[in-house]
Design an enzyme around this catalytic site. Structure first.
Site, PDB file in Angstrom:
ATOM      1  N   HIS A 109     -21.109 -41.376  12.327  1.00  0.00           N
ATOM      2  CA  HIS A 109     -21.938 -42.495  12.774  1.00  0.00           C
ATOM      3  C   HIS A 109     -21.232 -43.846  12.628  1.00  0.00           C
ATOM      4  O   HIS A 109     -21.652 -44.829  13.237  1.00  0.00           O
ATOM      5  CB  HIS A 109     -23.298 -42.501  12.052  1.00  0.00           C
ATOM      6  N   ASP A 113     -21.874 -35.054  10.060  1.00  0.00           N
ATOM      7  CA  ASP A 113     -21.619 -36.489  10.202  1.00  0.00           C
ATOM      8  C   ASP A 113     -20.224 -36.847   9.710  1.00  0.00           C
ATOM      9  O   ASP A 113     -20.047 -37.756   8.899  1.00  0.00           O
ATOM     10  CB  ASP A 113     -22.693 -37.301   9.459  1.00  0.00           C
ATOM     11  N   SER A 128     -20.737 -46.141   4.114  1.00  0.00           N
ATOM     12  CA  SER A 128     -20.673 -44.887   4.865  1.00  0.00           C
ATOM     13  C   SER A 128     -19.242 -44.465   5.137  1.00  0.00           C
ATOM     14  O   SER A 128     -18.433 -45.253   5.632  1.00  0.00           O
ATOM     15  CB  SER A 128     -21.409 -45.022   6.201  1.00  0.00           C
TER      16      SER A 128
END
Length: 297
Positions: A21, A51, A135
């Site tokens: 992402h 992910d 992230s």
């Protein structure tokens, strides 16, 4: 429009691991090192289920310092962990916490044909502060080994820019999943997950256990079976409870996914112990490959 995230060097060939992402939809990728070097990155592989994404940069080996990968199977609840990343653009930020739980599941970014998200398994929960920009960054043990990749947080709090902020519930992809997925992303650009073709309760409700005569609410209770899927071909039915896979006890659906994702591949045949109508039966199932949505959203 632009966005930021974190990552770490995987090898001296220039491969860098981050979250899918973080780079989803990017037309250009810029990688900034703490040494001051900034280079363009090329996306070489993505995995919408866990992910994950792999980026490659063109730098000499002496400019690259790969991190040591640990073993997430050895993690214990309460163990101290360290998250490193770029929360809110603050480069190289370190936060500490503990392993709050292991074997969690999250919705993946891969959708079934009905629009339902597949489950991403073997997720580590931590209370180390994780915020936007973390992230893709590493979660490390005190030996400096990467044991997870920070992926998401659960929160109801936002800042003045409507960005979610840490509430003590963060999630990381276990490094043992990463060690299975990343070599395939580098070689082929994709990774195939084992597929059963079932839906299941996350945990068995007491009322459901009473209805089917299950003494303990342990196992993965099937709520529906995909017609023509691996589970259907193996003879599994709604209300069946999978008690063990290859002799390994299944505590709940997440526990089963962790085993399958870590130790099996599409095409493998697994032995199942199943509770059905008051009896325990043995079945064999040949795993399929999980379908991948074309959108990745």
């Amino acid at each position: 429009a632009q966005g930021t995230g974190s990552g770490f060097v995987y090898d001296t060939d220039g491969h860098i691991i981050t979250n899918y992402h973080v780079v989803d939809g990017a037309t250009q990728i810029q990688v900034a090192f703490t040494s001051g070097i900034k280079v363009r990155g090329e996306l070489v592989g993505t995995d919408t289920d866990s992910d994950l994404a792999v980026i490659k940069v063109d730098l000499p080996a002496n400019e690259l310092t790969p991190l040591t990968l640990g073993n997430s199977d050895t993690l214990r609840v309460g163990q101290t962990v360290v998250a490193i990343g770029n929360p809110f653009g603050l480069t190289g930020t370190m936060t500490t916490g503990i392993v709050s739980s292991i074997g969690r599941t999250l919705d993946s970014l891969n959708l079934s044909s009905t629009g339902q998200a597949f489950a991403a398994g073997d997720i580590i929960q931590t209370d180390a502060a994780i915020n936007p920009g973390n992230s893709g960054g590493p979660l490390l043990n005190l030996a400096g080994e990467v044991i997870g990749i920070n992926r998401a947080i659960s929160t109801f709090n936002t800042n003045q820019d409507a960005e979610p902020v840490n509430s003590g519930v963060g999630f990381a992809i276990s490094i043992n999943i990463v060690k299975r997925v990343v070599p395939s992303l580098i070689a082929d650009g994709t990774y195939a997950y084992p597929y059963l073709g079932i839906s299941s309760w996350p945990d068995i409700p007491l009322a459901e256990a009473e209805r089917i005569g299950l003494e303990k609410t342990i196992g993965a209770m099937i709520t529906s079976v995909v017609p023509g899927g691996p589970a259907d071909e193996a003879g599994l039915q709604a209300d069946d409870v999978i008690l063990s896979v290859d002799g390994n006890e299944v505590l709940n659906f997440s526990d089963m996914l962790s085993y399958l994702f870590n130790y099996t591949s599409p095409g493998d045949t697994v032995d199942l112990t199943v509770f059905r109508s008051g009896e325990t039966i043995e079945l064999q199932m040949t795993l399929g490959a999980r379908p991948v949505s074309t959108s990745g959203e």
